[in-house]
Design an enzyme around this catalytic site. Structure first.
Site, PDB file in Angstrom:
ATOM      1  N   LYS A 134       0.851  -1.186   0.000  1.00  0.00           N
ATOM      2  CA  LYS A 134       0.000   0.000   0.000  1.00  0.00           C
ATOM      3  C   LYS A 134       0.891   1.242   0.000  1.00  0.00           C
ATOM      4  CE  LYS A 134      -3.763   2.016   2.756  1.00  0.00           C
ATOM      5  NZ  LYS A 134      -4.513   1.947   4.014  1.00  0.00           N
ATOM      6  N   SER A 210      -9.260   1.499   2.445  1.00  0.00           N
ATOM      7  CA  SER A 210      -8.342   2.395   1.789  1.00  0.00           C
ATOM      8  C   SER A 210      -7.202   1.684   1.064  1.00  0.00           C
ATOM      9  CB  SER A 210      -7.780   3.377   2.811  1.00  0.00           C
ATOM     10  OG  SER A 210      -7.028   2.708   3.788  1.00  0.00           O
ATOM     11  N   SER A 234      -9.640  -1.309   6.363  1.00  0.00           N
ATOM     12  CA  SER A 234      -8.907  -1.021   5.130  1.00  0.00           C
ATOM     13  C   SER A 234      -8.055  -2.143   4.567  1.00  0.00           C
ATOM     14  CB  SER A 234      -8.047   0.236   5.316  1.00  0.00           C
ATOM     15  OG  SER A 234      -8.863   1.371   5.377  1.00  0.00           O
TER      16      SER A 234
END
Lengths: 550, 550
Positions: A134, A210, A234
């Protein structure tokens, strides 16, 4: 700075172009693709650009990849080349990357191959495994924008986050960082740099967030395993909404040291967790990372080695060797699940029974009572950190979560009250959990409970209206694993006539449901264990997933 | 309420009288005692009121007491009677009790004796052991005033704190709760209920705090082991200043569930920890309490069983079997220790060397940089909780710590900034610790470090000016054990002429020192391990203390 205030569009576009320029010519594809309505699912479509060998390499589970690279069957170079190629294709289809580091990845792959040639053994348990990250995780030499235009080009990534150093020491190869929503604060992935990341299984729907790019990249097999972060779902949401698996470990299990966040310095911190195409990928990551004893380097990590004995015992148990009891919660009583999610929950309950275990209706203390202080704590600063990050470039907000302007900050008394409310809620919840020992028939409280990941499968843009099913796990600091269960079927996933809504949010989510449009979208649930029960949760996720696939 | 506002004196005096009325006639002694100047040390004085058998029972270590009660050599009743008697005497000498529960204690002792008679075995590892408790720990049927007049008579203790339930299940006997400063916020023990608790080893000096009554009671052997709580030194300081031992476990090791605090809901929480006349008492408490698996009932406790293997290994190591390295920090560079503390540090360094270990000068990141955000976090509410507790009765403040009026509260951004500063400080400190592996000669970083408990031995009332030596351990969330080393000797513990002070606080503490008055006061240091290293710290404390006593 003044220049930036007018140039945010140019800065974002320039980064986006720079990213594309890092994609080698051989990986370019004809664009634009057919419209999302004409070609919703691109997970098959991507294969036409790959050789049969590349398809084989990239569609192998993480655990089998390292088996092959560690025995010399596959070179790290061929594996890395295949994943770089497929990730580049994926990005052109769904805007899922923020950073491309193919060159250094291939360099590292070649070093690892040389190491193997010399020592006849792998460098570590992740020898030659490409691991996607990420965007919020720092990698030396790349940007960490966190979806903010104003953070581009800043020397934030002067060094790797702790977990990246650890991954490298285990033999992993870092090759991409994946897209996040502006500030990493949403269950959808949109920002002023790469634009919008759609769901590759149905591009009319959101990829989630996210860790959205991470989820989309996994679905397209541009990665077999990666790392996301989780403050309210997330890792789990984008994993499950892309037909993959995502673990939310409890606070203190994996090193979060040196990872970027908008929300920070609160009692409910972000955690980092693995996301993968199979449960075995999550397990491989946990076992390998804990082998490095991260508590020696990150003071927030607890000295808790991977418990192989617990993992093996729970593996045996879930397969039916010993009778267990699982809590099943179809609705949290605030927002009911849409029909496909309800069906997924019934499927899981049936599977649990088929494995020989008892199913108990999970009726915990009101989840709203836990989620209320959660949101107070997370947004205590009234969005100041978020808005000041926007102000560095003058870019507009792309998020509905935090509003167009900062709101008044909480004061100490309010934060203290919310922190105590969370602690008290945890106690009440644990008391409830313990009370189930009277009805399980195992002599123990329920071994884990299962609930929807969200009331909806991946929704259309703007419709991720309620995240209470995942945030409650962060409130409780429990370990939880998202697993995919089924796909939306427009023929059978229908509301009965005369739906009686619980409240306005529930009504809106009822009204959002569009079986025609959602057809084929992945439907996921989460298996929730107690605090720091990662081994148990992964064993259950593996056993239940295996049975689901029978 | 209006009545309370004028009656705080009467309410406090009435509670104090009620307490005395619970002392049986046979335990009453002629009062007043000779003046503190005429009779500073009452630790011998108390023996005249005890039979030889009572002296034997009460001056036995906890671990030997349970050995005797568990083998049937001693009855729980005779042990409990002796401790009730001695605690009653102690209270008349130093005002160290807040609650007396002799009747229920003797009832429980009798039940335990009946249990032993029937089963021929003890109920648990603390069978018949009287355990004293700091006032902040709830015991059903008693007050929890926390030193606030306004909290008296309130139904706060409708049920036992979790750790009390656990203690009872192990066979422990609850018989007293011990005095704390108003709000439990000070290193001295004074409130408007019982007045002032002086140090029984030298009544011209403070007993310490905030678990002050606990420390004084242990010094007088009115208890062999008890529980205190620690936010900034509150188990360690009163233990060490009374010639006893006190453990500050890391957050999450023991259950704090249901214990009263003024400061609560912050990132640096209070912890509960044992205090005892010997290290073996601390060890007994930790081993026994962890045996109850408190993480099953308190969601804030980490699933970390007592590590007997680590304890045994470290026990062997410290005795000299393997070479280790200890960091030694004589001064934190902000306040230098007074001469007796400096001498105690030299004594400990010599003992460590005599055991065959290496001594390394401990030069960590500035402790002030860690203590600054610590104080911001602890006092984020500007003293609101404290002052509103005072307002419930209208009583005046007896504390200098928090000022006469609330100050402005911190806002969310300020709290977040301080929380992040603490986390970053922990990382910097750990990096420093790891860096010592280059100079230890053991292949490891230093095994623990040792520093003063405070720059002074127990000071005169009003002179506990600096607590930075203990608060830094809370900032770091390390495990630490206070151990007594020596007594002040007016003949040798003298400043050299021409002291160059570091700053105003340092100068004031230099000027406070009065060797004539402090003569005979206990001088203590603390052994500090990493986070959640209670087994290691206790093993080192035992080994070093044993060598000190040779």
């Amino acid at each position: 700075m003044a220049a930036n205030l007018t140039d945010w569009k140019a800065v974002g576009a320039s980064k986006s172009a720079a990213l594309l320029s890092l994609i080698p010519g051989k990986s370019r594809i004809p664009l634009p693709l057919p419209s999302p309505a004409a070609l919703p699912d691109v997970t098959d479509h991507i294969r036409q650009y790959l050789s049969a060998k590349e398809v084989e390499l990239t569609e192998t589970d993480s655990i089998d990849i390292v088996r092959k690279t560690s025995s010399g069957d596959w070179t790290c170079t061929e594996v890395t080349e295949a994943f770089c190629h497929r990730a580049a294709l994926a990005h052109q289809m769904i805007n899922c990357l923020h950073e491309i580091a193919f060159e250094s990845a291939l360099q590292r792959a070649s070093e690892l191959d040389a190491y193997f040639a010399e020592h006849k053994q792998p460098l570590g348990p992740l020898h030659g495994l490409p691991v996607s990250l990420k965007d919020s995780i720092h990698v030396e030499g790349t940007d960490t924008s966190l979806g903010y235009v104003g953070w581009l080009g800043k020397p934030r990534s002067v060094k790797d986050s702790q977990i990246v150093t650890d991954l490298r020491s285990l033999g992993a190869i870092i090759y991409v960082k994946t897209s996040v929503p502006q500030g990493s604060l949403s269950a959808e992935t949109r920002n002023n740099i790469i634009g919008y990341t759609p769901n590759p299984l149905n591009r009319q729907l959101t990829v989630g967030g996210s860790s959205g790019g991470e989820g989309g990249l996994l679905a397209l097999r541009g990665s077999s395993v990666g790392l996301g972060t989780d403050l309210g779902g997330s890792t789990r949401v984008p994993a499950g909404w892309n037909g993959c698996y995502g673990l939310r470990p409890s606070t203190g299990r994996l090193p979060y040291e040196g990872i970027a966040s908008t929300i920070d310095g609160i009692m409910l911190p972000f955690v980092v967790g693995p996301m993968a195409t199979q449960v075995s990928g999550l397990e491989l990551m946990m076992r390998s990372l804990l082998q490095t004893e991260p508590w020696r380097r990150d003071p927030m990590v607890i000295e808790l080695p991977w418990k192989e004995d617990v993992f093996m015992k729970m593996n045996e148990r879930v397969s039916g060797k010993d009778k267990m009891a699982f809590g099943i919660m179809v609705s949290d009583g605030y927002v009911n699940p849409q029909p496909p999610v309800e069906r997924a929950m019934r499927m899981v309950a049936d599977v649990v029974k088929a494995l020989g275990h008892k199913v108990i209706e999970w009726k915990p203390p009101s989840h709203s009572a836990g989620n209320d202080p959660y949101f107070k704590i997370c947004f205590a600063d009234g969005g100041r950190a978020y808005h000041s990050a926007l102000a560095t470039s003058g870019e507009p907000s792309t998020e509905a979560v935090l509003g167009p302007e900062p709101t008044p900050e909480a004061n100490a008394s309010q934060i203290i009250e919310a922190n105590i409310a969370v602690r008290d809620y945890r106690k009440t919840y644990l008391d409830y959990w313990n009370s189930t020992s009277e009805i399980t028939g195992t002599g123990r409280p329920v071994d884990a409970f299962i609930m929807p990941l969200a009331p909806f499968p991946p929704p259309q843009p703007g419709q991720a209206r309620y995240l209470g099913y995942t945030t409650i796990v962060n409130t409780l600091d429990y370990s939880a694993c998202a697993i995919p269960v089924t796909r939306v079927r427009k023929d059978i996933d229908q509301y009965l006539a005369g739906y009686a809504s619980l409240n306005e949010v529930d009504q809106a989510i009822h009204d959002d449901y569009n079986p025609e449009l959602s057809h084929g979208a992945p439907v996921a649930v989460q298996i929730v264990g107690g605090r720091l029960q990662e081994e148990k949760v992964l064993a259950f996720a593996a056993g239940i997933s295996q049975q689901l696939q029978k």
